[in-house]
Design an enzyme around this catalytic site. Structure first.
Site, PDB file in Angstrom:
ATOM      1  N   HIS A 130       1.760   2.186  -3.424  1.00  0.00           N
ATOM      2  CA  HIS A 130       0.770   3.036  -4.107  1.00  0.00           C
ATOM      3  C   HIS A 130       0.931   4.504  -3.701  1.00  0.00           C
ATOM      4  O   HIS A 130       0.816   5.399  -4.540  1.00  0.00           O
ATOM      5  CB  HIS A 130      -0.655   2.580  -3.776  1.00  0.00           C
ATOM      6  CG  HIS A 130      -1.044   1.295  -4.447  1.00  0.00           C
ATOM      7  ND1 HIS A 130      -0.915   1.096  -5.800  1.00  0.00           N
ATOM      8  CD2 HIS A 130      -1.569   0.141  -3.947  1.00  0.00           C
ATOM      9  CE1 HIS A 130      -1.342  -0.127  -6.108  1.00  0.00           C
ATOM     10  NE2 HIS A 130      -1.733  -0.723  -5.002  1.00  0.00           N
ATOM     11  N   GLU A 159       0.834  -1.211   0.000  1.00  0.00           N
ATOM     12  CA  GLU A 159       0.000   0.000   0.000  1.00  0.00           C
ATOM     13  C   GLU A 159       0.865   1.256   0.000  1.00  0.00           C
ATOM     14  O   GLU A 159       0.530   2.255  -0.635  1.00  0.00           O
ATOM     15  CB  GLU A 159      -0.969   0.001   1.187  1.00  0.00           C
ATOM     16  CG  GLU A 159      -1.956  -1.175   1.212  1.00  0.00           C
ATOM     17  CD  GLU A 159      -2.700  -1.380  -0.110  1.00  0.00           C
ATOM     18  OE1 GLU A 159      -2.885  -0.409  -0.863  1.00  0.00           O
ATOM     19  OE2 GLU A 159      -3.070  -2.539  -0.398  1.00  0.00           O
ATOM     20  N   HIS A 216       1.821   7.619  -6.156  1.00  0.00           N
ATOM     21  CA  HIS A 216       1.052   8.861  -6.179  1.00  0.00           C
ATOM     22  C   HIS A 216       1.968  10.069  -5.999  1.00  0.00           C
ATOM     23  O   HIS A 216       1.874  11.045  -6.741  1.00  0.00           O
ATOM     24  CB  HIS A 216      -0.005   8.810  -5.075  1.00  0.00           C
ATOM     25  CG  HIS A 216      -0.982   9.944  -5.128  1.00  0.00           C
ATOM     26  ND1 HIS A 216      -1.580  10.448  -4.004  1.00  0.00           N
ATOM     27  CD2 HIS A 216      -1.450  10.676  -6.173  1.00  0.00           C
ATOM     28  CE1 HIS A 216      -2.372  11.447  -4.359  1.00  0.00           C
ATOM     29  NE2 HIS A 216      -2.328  11.594  -5.662  1.00  0.00           N
TER      30      HIS A 216
END
Ligand SMILES: [Zn+2]
Length: 235
Positions: A107, A104, A111
């Site tokens: 991610h 996670e 971003h």
């Protein structure tokens, strides 16, 4: 009288294949996660601790880490800049929990660094949602009503469905890249030991499989629609 698909429809087998692939993938990820969620990491860090260390190590301080209910519901929310870890991850000191937390974080790093496939996927989300909502109604209208505009409805329905398929496909590089980052970080920072990294990798590979299954099953659905409407699209 023309009955489009209320009688025996052999293309339904494509749907069944898709469902079976997804079920198998989901069983595999559950089994692998359960196995490695009983293996405590040597560092003794929880998923939450690991996530915080990884984010800070990447220079990210504006992403909150929250607890979310449910099973395998972990995700990063780019709009709210929140990383949500589930029951089995947030408080757990297991190798599986740290692997998922690192994924996670992958991610969140995508971003923060404007990783192109993530940006493209974000842009496609509303189109894909709209597409999957209107695809079947359009196709049914095209199939049921024998009129001049049948072919138009069918082609629009296929276009709409393709947007949803495209979303599933663009998800693949996003997920593989997040796991790749996670493994490199876990190895590089020493958050997990070498053999623990191998275990985390198994968990993340199993999770990636569910996305591959999802994409495959949506491609099979599209194929079915193409077969079902084949003769009528060029009317
Ligand atoms: Zn992911």
């Amino acid at each position: 009288m023309y009955y489009p698909m209320f009688y025996f429809d052999p293309t339904y087998i494509l749907i069944v294949i898709g469902v079976v692939i997804c079920l198998l993938a989901s069983m595999k990820v559950k089994r692998t996660f359960t196995k490695y969620s009983t293996v405590r990491s040597a560092s003794g860090l929880t998923g939450r601790d690991a996530a915080e260390q990884i984010l800070h190590g990447a220079g990210i301080y504006d992403v909150r880490i929250e607890h979310v209910r449910g099973n395998l519901t972990d995700h990063y929310d780019p709009r709210a800049k929140v990383l949500r870890l589930s029951d089995a991850t947030y408080h757990s000191q297991s190798v599986a929990a740290i692997g998922v937390a690192a994924h996670e974080c992958g991610h969140a790093i995508q971003h923060a660094t404007n990783y192109a496939p993530l940006t493209i996927r974000g842009a496609i989300v509303p189109i894909a949602n709209f597409g999957s909502a209107i695809a079947w109604p359009l196709i049914l209208i095209g199939l049921l009503f024998n009129s001049q505009s049948s072919a138009l409805f069918l082609n629009l329905g296929i276009l709409a469905f393709s947007a949803a398929v495209l979303f599933q496909i663009i998800t693949l590089p996003v997920e593989f890249n997040a796991s790749g980052r996670a493994i490199r970080i876990l190895r590089g920072t020493g958050l997990l030991r070498k053999e623990e990294v191998d275990s985390a990798k198994k968990v993340l590979s199993a999770a990636a499989l569910t996305y591959v299954a999802g994409a495959l099953s949506s491609i099979l659905q599209l194929l079915r629609i193409l077969i079902l409407t084949g003769g009528r699209r060029n009317d």
